[in-house]
Design a protein around this motif. Structure first.
Motif, PDB file in Angstrom:
ATOM      1  N   TRP A 161       0.822  -1.214   0.000  1.00  0.00           N
ATOM      2  CA  TRP A 161       0.000   0.000   0.000  1.00  0.00           C
ATOM      3  C   TRP A 161       0.854   1.262   0.000  1.00  0.00           C
ATOM      4  N   GLY A 162       0.181   2.362  -0.296  1.00  0.00           N
ATOM      5  CA  GLY A 162       0.837   3.661  -0.263  1.00  0.00           C
ATOM      6  C   GLY A 162      -0.191   4.771  -0.141  1.00  0.00           C
ATOM      7  N   VAL A 163       0.242   5.897   0.395  1.00  0.00           N
ATOM      8  CA  VAL A 163      -0.605   7.073   0.557  1.00  0.00           C
ATOM      9  C   VAL A 163       0.228   8.291   0.181  1.00  0.00           C
ATOM     10  N   THR A 164      -0.369   9.188  -0.582  1.00  0.00           N
ATOM     11  CA  THR A 164       0.275  10.457  -0.889  1.00  0.00           C
ATOM     12  C   THR A 164      -0.707  11.575  -0.569  1.00  0.00           C
ATOM     13  N   PHE A 177      -6.007  20.432  -1.568  1.00  0.00           N
ATOM     14  CA  PHE A 177      -5.541  19.243  -0.848  1.00  0.00           C
ATOM     15  C   PHE A 177      -5.949  18.022  -1.640  1.00  0.00           C
ATOM     16  N   THR A 178      -5.012  17.113  -1.864  1.00  0.00           N
ATOM     17  CA  THR A 178      -5.322  15.865  -2.541  1.00  0.00           C
ATOM     18  C   THR A 178      -4.791  14.715  -1.711  1.00  0.00           C
ATOM     19  N   HIS A 179      -5.633  13.722  -1.502  1.00  0.00           N
ATOM     20  CA  HIS A 179      -5.266  12.501  -0.773  1.00  0.00           C
ATOM     21  C   HIS A 179      -5.451  11.344  -1.737  1.00  0.00           C
ATOM     22  N   TYR A 180      -4.370  10.623  -2.030  1.00  0.00           N
ATOM     23  CA  TYR A 180      -4.411   9.501  -2.952  1.00  0.00           C
ATOM     24  C   TYR A 180      -3.922   8.264  -2.214  1.00  0.00           C
ATOM     25  N   ALA A 181      -4.757   7.233  -2.180  1.00  0.00           N
ATOM     26  CA  ALA A 181      -4.392   5.985  -1.502  1.00  0.00           C
ATOM     27  C   ALA A 181      -4.518   4.830  -2.492  1.00  0.00           C
ATOM     28  N   PHE A 182      -3.599   3.875  -2.399  1.00  0.00           N
ATOM     29  CA  PHE A 182      -3.655   2.716  -3.268  1.00  0.00           C
ATOM     30  C   PHE A 182      -3.168   1.473  -2.525  1.00  0.00           C
ATOM     31  N   SER A 183      -3.529   0.327  -3.075  1.00  0.00           N
ATOM     32  CA  SER A 183      -2.988  -0.935  -2.567  1.00  0.00           C
ATOM     33  C   SER A 183      -2.539  -1.748  -3.765  1.00  0.00           C
ATOM     34  N   ASP A 184      -1.489  -2.534  -3.570  1.00  0.00           N
ATOM     35  CA  ASP A 184      -0.953  -3.361  -4.673  1.00  0.00           C
ATOM     36  C   ASP A 184      -1.717  -4.655  -4.763  1.00  0.00           C
TER      37      ASP A 184
END
Length: 184
Positions: A161-164, A177-184
């Motif tokens: 996972w990651g968060v930016t 404001f931008t919140h981007y979250a992902f999972s592999d």
């Protein structure tokens, strides 16, 4: 109990890192003291340790009659990015320093990441020296143009996972404001 802000003792400008301001006398109940004005914001922040969602924070902004917009969308995977979710809040009449103070609240940017004393290049990085072992990265990237802070990026990466989080300033006193979250 509300905090009252008095008049500064003097209007002599001082600088803490790359944040300019002056000393301001504040009152809280029967006590008073001085704080650096560069760390005072008119926007609501979390003081109880809660981490509000973007949608909840936007609702809170509206209760304070703050001009703002909220979007939430899913992102499809591409050659340049993972599939994930992106949420955005746009706040009018805000500064990049407001963005930093809000981001500490919304995203719990670790206090171990210190605000740099100066912007040394287009990208000034600060590392979380106390990040948990499970994290590959916990970094702050301050982006400046001609010595003026324009964007704050906070990133966390770990296995799967990651968060930016990005806060960017425009020339018309608007913060995105931008919140981007992902999972592999």
């Amino acid at each position: 109990m509300a905090v009252g802000i008095g008049n500064p003792e003097g209007h002599e400008s001082i600088e803490d890192g790359c944040i300019k301001g002056f000393w301001v006398q504040i009152k809280f109940g029967p006590k008073s003291g001085y704080v650096f004005s560069g760390f005072i914001s008119r926007f609501p922040v979390s003081t109880s340790g809660e981490k509000p969602s973007f949608a909840d924070y936007h609702k809170k902004l509206k209760t304070f009659s703050i001009d703002s917009e909220y979007t939430n969308k899913d992102i499809k995977a591409s050659a340049k990015s993972h599939a994930g979710n992106e949420q955005t809040i746009i706040i009018k009449k805000a500064s990049i320093i407001d963005a930093f103070l809000i981001s500490r609240s919304l995203f719990h940017v670790p206090l171990a990441i210190k605000w740099p004393k100066q912007l040394i290049s287009k990208h000034t990085f600060a590392e979380d020296t106390k990040k948990p072992d499970k994290l590959w990265a916990s970094t702050l990237d301050l982006v400046s143009v001609e010595g003026v802070l324009k964007e704050i990026n906070y990133r966390q990466r770990a296995s799967g996972w990651g968060v930016t989080f990005t806060a960017s300033a425009t020339d018309d006193s608007t913060i995105k404001f931008t919140h981007y979250a992902f999972s592999d």
